[in-house]
Design a protein around this motif. Structure first.
Motif, mmCIF file in Angstrom:
data_model
loop_
_atom_site.group_PDB
_atom_site.id
_atom_site.type_symbol
_atom_site.label_atom_id
_atom_site.label_comp_id
_atom_site.label_asym_id
_atom_site.label_seq_id
_atom_site.Cartn_x
_atom_site.Cartn_y
_atom_site.Cartn_z
ATOM 1 N N ILE A 16 -163.692 16.803 62.352
ATOM 2 C CA ILE A 16 -162.551 15.923 62.064
ATOM 3 C C ILE A 16 -161.505 16.014 63.172
ATOM 4 C CG2 ILE A 16 -160.589 15.583 60.502
ATOM 5 C CD1 ILE A 16 -162.457 16.329 58.195
ATOM 6 N N SER A 17 -161.276 17.219 63.695
ATOM 7 C CA SER A 17 -160.270 17.380 64.754
ATOM 8 C C SER A 17 -160.753 16.831 66.092
ATOM 9 C CB SER A 17 -159.894 18.859 64.908
ATOM 10 O OG SER A 17 -161.010 19.613 65.352
ATOM 11 N N ASP A 18 -162.065 16.849 66.321
ATOM 12 C CA ASP A 18 -162.604 16.398 67.600
ATOM 13 C C ASP A 18 -162.821 14.897 67.679
ATOM 14 O OD1 ASP A 18 -162.606 18.937 68.622
ATOM 15 O OD2 ASP A 18 -164.718 19.338 68.217
ATOM 16 N N PHE A 19 -162.937 14.231 66.516
ATOM 17 C CA PHE A 19 -163.224 12.795 66.511
ATOM 18 C C PHE A 19 -162.210 12.077 65.621
ATOM 19 C CE2 PHE A 19 -167.177 14.955 67.457
ATOM 20 C CZ PHE A 19 -167.689 14.211 68.509
ATOM 21 N N ASN A 20 -161.516 11.106 66.210
ATOM 22 C CA ASN A 20 -160.494 10.361 65.464
ATOM 23 C C ASN A 20 -161.095 9.239 64.628
ATOM 24 O OD1 ASN A 20 -158.343 11.893 66.553
ATOM 25 N ND2 ASN A 20 -158.372 10.646 68.416
ATOM 26 N N GLY A 50 -176.418 30.893 69.775
ATOM 27 C CA GLY A 50 -176.010 30.077 68.637
ATOM 28 C C GLY A 50 -174.597 30.288 68.159
ATOM 29 N N THR A 51 -173.764 30.985 68.929
ATOM 30 C CA THR A 51 -172.389 31.239 68.502
ATOM 31 C C THR A 51 -171.449 30.125 68.966
ATOM 32 O OG1 THR A 51 -172.037 32.550 70.508
ATOM 33 C CG2 THR A 51 -172.725 33.724 68.525
ATOM 34 N N ASP A 52 -170.288 30.046 68.322
ATOM 35 C CA ASP A 52 -169.272 29.084 68.738
ATOM 36 C C ASP A 52 -168.690 29.502 70.089
ATOM 37 O OD1 ASP A 52 -169.711 27.859 66.353
ATOM 38 O OD2 ASP A 52 -167.786 28.388 65.437
ATOM 39 N N VAL A 53 -168.201 28.507 70.846
ATOM 40 C CA VAL A 53 -167.519 28.789 72.109
ATOM 41 C C VAL A 53 -166.186 28.051 72.103
ATOM 42 C CG1 VAL A 53 -169.605 29.196 73.465
ATOM 43 C CG2 VAL A 53 -168.734 26.866 73.239
ATOM 44 N N VAL A 54 -165.221 28.614 72.781
ATOM 45 C CA VAL A 54 -163.888 28.019 72.856
ATOM 46 C C VAL A 54 -163.732 27.338 74.209
ATOM 47 C CG1 VAL A 54 -161.407 28.431 72.782
ATOM 48 C CG2 VAL A 54 -162.948 29.763 71.312
ATOM 49 N N CYS A 55 -163.427 26.060 74.184
ATOM 50 C CA CYS A 55 -163.286 25.262 75.404
ATOM 51 C C CYS A 55 -161.805 24.955 75.631
ATOM 52 C CB CYS A 55 -164.088 23.966 75.275
ATOM 53 S SG CYS A 55 -164.008 22.913 76.735
ATOM 54 N N HIS A 56 -161.349 25.107 76.881
ATOM 55 C CA HIS A 56 -159.951 24.869 77.233
ATOM 56 C C HIS A 56 -159.793 23.614 78.085
ATOM 57 C CE1 HIS A 56 -160.147 29.180 76.302
ATOM 58 N NE2 HIS A 56 -158.885 29.084 75.951
ATOM 59 N N CYS A 57 -160.696 22.661 77.931
ATOM 60 C CA CYS A 57 -160.660 21.485 78.810
ATOM 61 C C CYS A 57 -159.522 20.530 78.464
ATOM 62 C CB CYS A 57 -161.997 20.750 78.776
ATOM 63 S SG CYS A 57 -162.333 19.882 77.231
ATOM 64 N N ARG A 58 -158.966 20.646 77.272
ATOM 65 C CA ARG A 58 -157.862 19.780 76.862
ATOM 66 C C ARG A 58 -156.549 20.543 76.958
ATOM 67 N NH1 ARG A 58 -160.806 17.681 71.291
ATOM 68 N NH2 ARG A 58 -162.651 16.782 72.292
ATOM 69 N N ALA A 59 -155.454 19.866 76.541
ATOM 70 C CA ALA A 59 -154.149 20.521 76.565
ATOM 71 C C ALA A 59 -154.175 21.778 75.701
ATOM 72 C CB ALA A 59 -153.079 19.558 76.090
ATOM 73 N N GLY A 60 -154.811 21.654 74.542
ATOM 74 C CA GLY A 60 -155.028 22.810 73.688
ATOM 75 C C GLY A 60 -156.509 23.127 73.652
ATOM 76 N N ARG A 61 -156.851 24.330 73.254
ATOM 77 C CA ARG A 61 -158.262 24.687 73.216
ATOM 78 C C ARG A 61 -158.917 24.122 71.966
ATOM 79 N NH1 ARG A 61 -157.708 31.209 72.191
ATOM 80 N NH2 ARG A 61 -156.504 31.100 70.265
ATOM 81 N N HIS A 62 -160.226 23.962 72.026
ATOM 82 C CA HIS A 62 -160.958 23.514 70.860
ATOM 83 C C HIS A 62 -162.285 24.251 70.803
ATOM 84 C CE1 HIS A 62 -163.708 20.502 72.964
ATOM 85 N NE2 HIS A 62 -162.908 20.910 73.914
ATOM 86 N N VAL A 63 -162.877 24.287 69.626
ATOM 87 C CA VAL A 63 -164.085 25.069 69.385
ATOM 88 C C VAL A 63 -165.298 24.148 69.347
ATOM 89 C CG1 VAL A 63 -165.255 26.648 67.809
ATOM 90 C CG2 VAL A 63 -162.777 26.792 68.103
ATOM 91 N N LEU A 64 -166.356 24.606 69.993
ATOM 92 C CA LEU A 64 -167.611 23.856 70.011
ATOM 93 C C LEU A 64 -168.738 24.753 69.515
ATOM 94 C CD1 LEU A 64 -167.307 22.306 73.576
ATOM 95 C CD2 LEU A 64 -167.191 21.000 71.463
ATOM 96 N N GLN A 65 -169.634 24.173 68.755
ATOM 97 C CA GLN A 65 -170.846 24.905 68.427
ATOM 98 C C GLN A 65 -171.821 24.798 69.600
ATOM 99 O OE1 GLN A 65 -172.671 23.907 64.710
ATOM 100 N NE2 GLN A 65 -171.466 25.491 63.692
ATOM 101 N N SER A 66 -172.621 25.811 69.764
ATOM 102 C CA SER A 66 -173.561 25.842 70.882
ATOM 103 C C SER A 66 -174.443 24.598 70.927
ATOM 104 C CB SER A 66 -174.434 27.094 70.792
ATOM 105 O OG SER A 66 -173.652 28.247 70.886
ATOM 106 N N ASN A 67 -174.939 24.178 69.750
ATOM 107 C CA ASN A 67 -175.866 23.046 69.757
ATOM 108 C C ASN A 67 -175.189 21.722 70.085
ATOM 109 O OD1 ASN A 67 -174.574 22.410 67.332
ATOM 110 N ND2 ASN A 67 -176.195 23.299 66.079
#
Length: 410
Positions: A357-361, A289-306
């Motif tokens: 907000i940062s993940d969805f425009n 249930g912890t957050d994970v950091v994804c580097h799939c974009r130019a900059g990294r972004h944080v995703l919740q497990s769910n």
């Protein structure tokens, strides 16, 4: 016949159950082929090489077909598209050297289907004419076009995270993917684009119910699967349908192909590259249930497990009370600028809101994701219902009645 042979032995096997156990043992050992299916239960293949020879005669028949222009055209099509017609099968197996295959062609085709070597396309209920051809995944050579695999979120289409399946050693033979593909072709509808099926070497796009499509892609020993929903009403993907696909795929790989002891499950975010096995997060890690950091974009972004596992794990709790994807999508489209205050009232943290907000425009996408996040968090408490949401809207000054009437939830 088998019972008569058994009874003639000095020490025969006593019961039918013991006889079936004997056959299953030798089947698992690779000595024979025996299935208890309705259409195969009455036969036993004593020499599995016979099936290999029959299949080999089909895929190596180029020289024979060259001498028959009308047949050669069909063989070229088969070689390019992996579509094997009954007419081509009969033409090859009617030859003198293959006559034994022709005499048992229906049985052979049933066995080749059972083994996942060929697949008869799924027969839609509304189609009266029976499909009279097979797909042969191992013959596919053409790679999929990139545009077929790029996930572009838009107002009328949304995609799930990518479900990724491989083994502990990160080694998965292409034959495993081909057998999974054969099973999917047999059970799911084939869409067409420009009169061509969307089936390629290491890839396929198939139709599911409710305007959903499933993508299957094989890259560097990892099977990637994601589901896209097409909707003019910004409806979310069906959680129930995605979890059913997950269960079906796991059953094929774990039980049908005996990978249960070696199979590993990972997830990637929907924005990740398909031609990469980076940014995969294991099911075990996400279960914490912890957050994970994804580097799939130019900059990294944080995703919740769910966010990664949500669509693939269907919860049965309070299905009558819990808000559906359609209801949430409709409500989100009618909530105004107070959505951040509503998110706080529903129990989301500032960090969660900032991530969304940062993940969805798009504002509607943000509201939808906020409501989905709330619903996911409240499932275990059984409070992800209309009553709880109505109280929260009233508390932050939203005209809940107008919103719910506009969303057709009253």
């Amino acid at each position: 016949m088998l019972r008569r042979l058994n009874n003639a032995l000095p020490v025969p096997i006593e019961t039918d159950d013991e006889l079936k156990l004997f056959l299953r043992f030798h089947h698992e050992s690779g000595n024979i082929l025996y299935y208890s299916d309705d259409n195969l239960g009455d036969t036993i293949v004593l020499d599995p090489q016979w099936l290999i020879d029959a299949f080999k005669s089909l895929i190596t028949a180029r020289m024979f077909c060259c001498r028959k222009p009308n047949i050669f055209e069909k063989w070229i099509k088969f070689n390019e598209t992996a579509i094997l017609t009954r007419e081509l099968i009969d033409a090859i197996w009617e030859q003198k050297e293959n006559i034994v295959f022709y005499e048992h062609r229906d049985l052979l085709l049933n066995y080749l289907e059972k083994l996942g070597i060929i697949a008869k396309p799924h027969q839609l209920p509304r189609v009266t004419n029976e499909t009279d051809y097979y797909f042969v995944p191992c013959v596919l050579k053409t790679p999929p076009p990139d545009e077929l695999l790029i996930q572009k979120e838009s107002t009328d289409r949304r995609s799930t995270s990518k479900l990724c399946l491989t083994t502990e050693l990160r080694f998965l033979p292409t034959a495993v993917f081909n057998k999974l593909l054969a099973a999917c072709i047999n059970r799911l509808a084939l869409p067409e684009s420009d009169a061509k099926h969307l089936i390629f070497c290491g890839c396929a796009v198939l139709d599911l119910e409710g305007n959903h499509t499933i993508h299957l892609y094989f890259f560097d020993h990892v099977i990637q699967i994601w589901i896209t929903k097409f909707s003019s009403q910004k409806e979310e993907q069906s959680n129930r349908l995605c979890s059913q696909v997950y269960a079906f795929v796991l059953d094929i790989l774990a039980n049908g192909l005996h990978l249960s002891d070696h199979l590993k499950v990972f997830f990637k975010c929907q924005s990740s590259q398909h031609n990469s096995n980076e940014n995969m997060f294991s099911e075990e890690r996400l279960s914490k249930g912890t957050d994970v950091v994804c580097h799939c974009r130019a900059g990294r972004h944080v995703l919740q497990s769910n966010e990664l596992t949500y669509y693939w794990h269907y919860a049965e709790e309070d299905p009558e009370e819990m808000l559906t994807d359609k209801q949430i999508s409709s409500i989100a489209g009618n909530i105004g600028k107070e959505y951040q205050a509503l998110a706080f009232k529903l129990g989301l943290s500032q960090v969660e809101i900032d991530h969304i907000i940062s993940d969805f425009n798009n504002a509607v996408d943000r509201r939808t994701r906020i409501l989905l996040r709330w619903r996911d968090k409240m499932k275990k408490k059984r409070e992800a219902n209309l009553d709880t949401l109505t109280k929260a809207m009233k508390a932050v000054g939203i005209d809940s009645r107008t919103v719910l009437e506009s969303a057709e939830c009253l």
